[in-house]
Design an enzyme around this catalytic site. Structure first.
Site, short mmCIF file in Angstrom:
data_model
loop_
_atom_site.label_atom_id
_atom_site.label_comp_id
_atom_site.label_asym_id
_atom_site.label_seq_id
_atom_site.Cartn_x
_atom_site.Cartn_y
_atom_site.Cartn_z
N GLY A 1 -2.54 4.70 -3.44
CA GLY A 1 -2.16 3.80 -4.53
C GLY A 1 -1.46 2.56 -4.03
O GLY A 1 -1.46 2.24 -2.83
N GLN B 1 0.84 -1.20 0.00
CA GLN B 1 0.00 0.00 0.00
C GLN B 1 0.87 1.25 0.00
O GLN B 1 1.95 1.27 0.59
CB GLN B 1 -0.89 0.03 1.24
CG GLN B 1 -2.08 -0.90 1.20
CD GLN B 1 -2.90 -0.80 2.48
OE1 GLN B 1 -2.40 -0.38 3.52
NE2 GLN B 1 -4.15 -1.20 2.40
N LYS B 2 0.38 2.30 -0.66
CA LYS B 2 1.03 3.62 -0.59
C LYS B 2 0.20 4.49 0.33
O LYS B 2 -0.87 4.96 -0.04
CB LYS B 2 1.12 4.24 -1.99
CG LYS B 2 1.71 5.65 -2.00
CD LYS B 2 3.17 5.64 -1.64
CE LYS B 2 3.76 7.05 -1.71
NZ LYS B 2 3.38 7.88 -0.54
N HIS B 3 0.67 4.65 1.57
CA HIS B 3 -0.02 5.53 2.51
C HIS B 3 0.25 6.98 2.12
O HIS B 3 1.32 7.32 1.62
CB HIS B 3 0.46 5.26 3.93
CG HIS B 3 0.07 3.92 4.45
ND1 HIS B 3 -0.95 3.73 5.37
CD2 HIS B 3 0.55 2.68 4.18
CE1 HIS B 3 -1.07 2.44 5.64
NE2 HIS B 3 -0.17 1.78 4.92
N GLU C 1 6.69 5.98 6.41
CA GLU C 1 5.68 6.89 5.87
C GLU C 1 4.98 7.50 7.07
O GLU C 1 4.32 6.79 7.84
CB GLU C 1 4.70 6.15 4.98
CG GLU C 1 3.80 7.04 4.15
CD GLU C 1 4.50 7.70 2.98
OE1 GLU C 1 3.94 8.67 2.43
OE2 GLU C 1 5.61 7.25 2.60
#
Length: 742
Positions: A196, A20-22, A87
């Site tokens: 994303g 996952q893109k946090h 992140e």
């Protein structure tokens, strides 16, 4: 890239790993003395927030043992020369795609310097490291067969325009060969708007290694989950509204002395304030000239020396290292060096250099170096030289043996990665937030041109483009009517955008699907972090409007006035789309965004001496913008343009297509092939260079050879300055560095 990734997996050579893109900002931590860093900065509110959030994660995980574990963790990182990257997702540092429900961080990478080349932990190693220290990890999916890899990309294509966290995670869980849920549930801590996914090629052994890690390292318990953790990040920021320094001080005091024993990186030492910590610019020169006493220093000297020689668009800023101030003397100086890369093109060009010299160290986003310059007597210097040479031989031997077992993958295959973003996120960030400047300064028509172009680049479906056009036009009218001539701040844009999107979504199921999710707005007005200087979302200082970041490449064109003229010219090749670009500029409402008239001269329709005619036209109206629609392939033409600039007080913008070039030519063979293809598609070209021409290919090769030996450094500073000035960013891909006189 997708096709190649599927091929590699099908051949049993690798696995596709998806995470996952946090939606947050980069935070790096190397222990208390090693330092806390944002993308290209340290010692500010961004790093103070990062340290506080990390310290609070230890309290959640370890409860009463947290102070002891924090101290052990700092010591472990420093002794083993380890840096963790996270992140950092908070509601106090400005808006991204959705304000998170909670403030948190997830570990995305662990790097160990050791005594050789920096080594990034594999994802199974990251998970085992994090579970040992009870740190949060990301959601990971592995696809190790052709069927699952193909299904993954098909699932993304089906969900990319309406996907949110819940359906995306459910779909990937069903098709992945292995799914490892993250420590932090995205829906619970951030919300449904998912920025994303990141898909990359990893070792074919990753699945086996992951299963072993999951067996040996079960999910750790959270001993502090029910205990009083003290004031939250939002509580502290809300209670300290005087200035940035006060917020930093309170955050560091609340995180405790076990996590952060002193605050020198933020407040200096013995009365030396943060702004006085900048060291002399000669530090870089002294560093490059010094004798390296270890392998890491030698490789860093190679890297920085190459970047300086090639005039890469980057800065090398040095600061006094206050963590080591007690050991400072005239013969022993300690600094922190920040390597700030200004443009993504630098990474591409550096990778080209790495292909020529495989012993070069890689260049990273977020690069900080502790530098120790000291004097040694002759005896000590000889010992250090002997030790470093022995170490170098041992390391080179170890690296050679490790390079021989790369799973049979070529370098370009082992580094394959794609970022896949979702439209529900891009609506908020790219279309609404990033379009605010255009909307308020240039009006709704220019804003529509902006967002339609974005959707075209993304390949958004026609039906979604139609829906988004209706919604964004309504947003433009709503927000301009409410704010009049005062632009909505991008750092808090969701305070207005989210209620608008919520109301819009309620009108129909189609609108709800378009928006994705709305209605859970977190109010940040009372606890948003205070910034004494304007910074971007990663903590970098923002340049003043109309200026560009400093660069090692110098230019005499520091300021360009809009009361002066402009010449847009093309050091190109037939087929490079210069006429189409000029036509698009002429047809764009408002031209280039100011009041100067536009004038275009097409070379194929101009009889006689073209550049003399351009000069004559410019003398008549020197303040207008001239689009010189003709190839300008040699220094003779460039000198004529230089003379025109001097006589009519104009600046010049050289425009070329995006091309990496070759060792001897600024244009790649792939670019040449594209230009040839375009020329051979032409019909009735005014210059008679089209599909009917018997020697079209020969003419293009002739133009191509005119650039042979003219491999130049792209002048990124000039590029950024002129884009700011001319608003050509929607058209220009890159600038070629023509002679500096222009």
């Amino acid at each position: 890239k997708r096709t190649r990734m599927i091929e590699i997996v099908s051949q049993g050579l690798a696995t596709i790993e998806v995470t996952q893109k946090h939606s947050g900002s980069l935070f790096m931590y190397a222990g208390h003395r090693g330092g806390a860093y944002a993308k290209n900065s340290f010692g500010n509110i961004f790093t103070a927030v990062g340290v506080f959030v990390l310290g609070r994660l230890f309290r959640e995980a370890w409860g009463g043992k947290a102070p002891k574990m924090q101290a052990e963790f700092n010591d472990f990182l420093e002794k083993n020369r380890i840096c963790i990257s996270m992140e950092l997702v908070t509601a106090v540092l400005g808006d991204h795609g959705q304000r998170p429900k909670d403030d948190y961080a997830v570990v995305t990478a662990v790097t160990e310097l050791g005594h050789g080349k920096p080594q990034f932990y594999s994802t199974p190693e990251v998970i085992s490291f994090c579970r040992k220290w009870r740190l949060p990890t990301n959601h990971v999916w592995l696809f190790s067969t052709r069927k699952s890899a193909t299904s993954f990309f098909a699932a993304y294509d089906a969900l990319c325009e309406e996907g949110t966290a819940t359906p995306v995670c459910k779909a990937l869980d069903e098709i992945a060969d292995i799914s490892v849920p993250g420590s932090k549930d995205h829906v619970m801590v951030q919300g449904e708007i998912l920025e994303g996914l990141v898909a990359r090629i990893v070792s074919r052994e990753s699945s086996v290694q992951m299963e072993e890690v999951l067996r040996n390292f079960p999910i750790p318990s959270l001993d502090g989950g029910d205990s009083d953790l003290g004031p939250s990040l939002r509580d502290i920021c809300a209670a300290n509204r005087s200035d940035e320094k006060q917020q930093i001080k309170s955050l560091l005091e609340n995180v405790g002395s076990s996590m952060c024993p002193d605050h020198r990186d933020w407040f200096g030492y013995s009365g030396l304030e943060a702004q006085s910590r900048n060291a002399d610019k000669s530090v870089v020169t002294h560093f490059l000239q010094a004798h390296p006493t270890d392998y890491a220093t030698k490789k860093l000297q190679e890297m920085i020396g190459l970047m300086k020689r090639k005039n890469f668009s980057a800065s090398f800023k040095s600061y006094w290292n206050y963590q080591k101030v007690d050991s400072l003397s005239n013969d022993n100086l300690c600094y922190k060096m920040v390597i700030h890369v200004y443009s993504d093109s630098v990474f591409r060009r550096y990778q080209q250099e790495m292909r020529k010299n495989q012993e070069l160290w890689p260049l990273y986003r977020g690069f900080f170096v502790d530098v120790n310059l000291f004097k040694a007597n002759n005896k000590k210097a000889a010992e250090l030289s002997k030790d470093s040479n022995t170490l170098l031989r041992n390391i080179n031997g170890a690296l050679d043996s490790s390079l021989s077992s790369k799973d049979g993958l070529a370098d370009e295959d082992s580094n394959l990665m794609v970022k896949l973003k979702f439209l529900t996120y891009k609506i908020r960030t790219f279309l609404i937030r990033n379009g605010l400047s255009t909307l308020f300064k240039d009006g709704p028509s220019a804003y529509r041109t902006y967002y339609l172009r974005q959707m075209k680049i993304w390949g958004t479906s026609a039906s979604k483009q139609k829906e988004l056009t209706k919604m964004l036009d309504e947003w433009a009218v709503y927000i301009r009517r409410k704010y009049q001539n005062k632009q909505l701040p991008s750092s808090t844009y969701l305070s207005e955008a989210e209620p608008f999107l919520e109301q819009y979504a309620k009108r129909s199921p189609a609108n709800q699907a378009l928006i994705g999710a709305a209605g859970d707005l977190v109010q940040t007005e009372n606890f948003l972090a205070i910034l004494d200087a304007q910074r971007d979302e990663e903590g970098d200082l923002q340049p003043e409007r109309g200026t560009a970041p400093s660069s090692p490449t110098s230019t005499s064109l520091d300021v360009v006035s809009k009361t002066e003229g402009l010449i847009v010219f093309f050091p190109g090749i037939p087929g490079c789309a210069k006429s189409a670009l000029c036509e698009q500029i002429l047809n764009t409402p408002g031209g280039l965004g100011d009041n100067r008239p536009l004038h275009s001269l097409m070379g194929d329709r101009t009889k006689g001496r073209y550049w003399q005619k351009v000069a004559d036209e410019r003398k008549k109206k020197p303040f207008r913008i001239t689009l010189a629609d003709k190839n300008a392939p040699n220094e003779e033409v460039w000198r004529q343009i230089e003379d025109m600039c001097g006589m009519t007080k104009a600046a010049a913008v050289p425009v070329i297509p995006d091309s990496e070039g070759t060792d001897s030519n600024p244009f790649s063979l792939e670019a040449l092939a594209v230009f040839m293809f375009r020329v051979l598609q032409r019909v009735n070209h005014p210059g008679n260079l089209d599909k009917a021409s018997p020697n079209a290919g020969y003419i293009l090769l002739m133009f191509y050879n005119l650039y042979d030996g003219k491999v130049c450094t792209f002048n990124e500073k000039l590029f950024q300055l002129l884009l700011e000035y001319t608003k050509l960013s929607m058209f220009i891909n890159k600038l070629i560095s023509v002679p500096k006189r222009i």
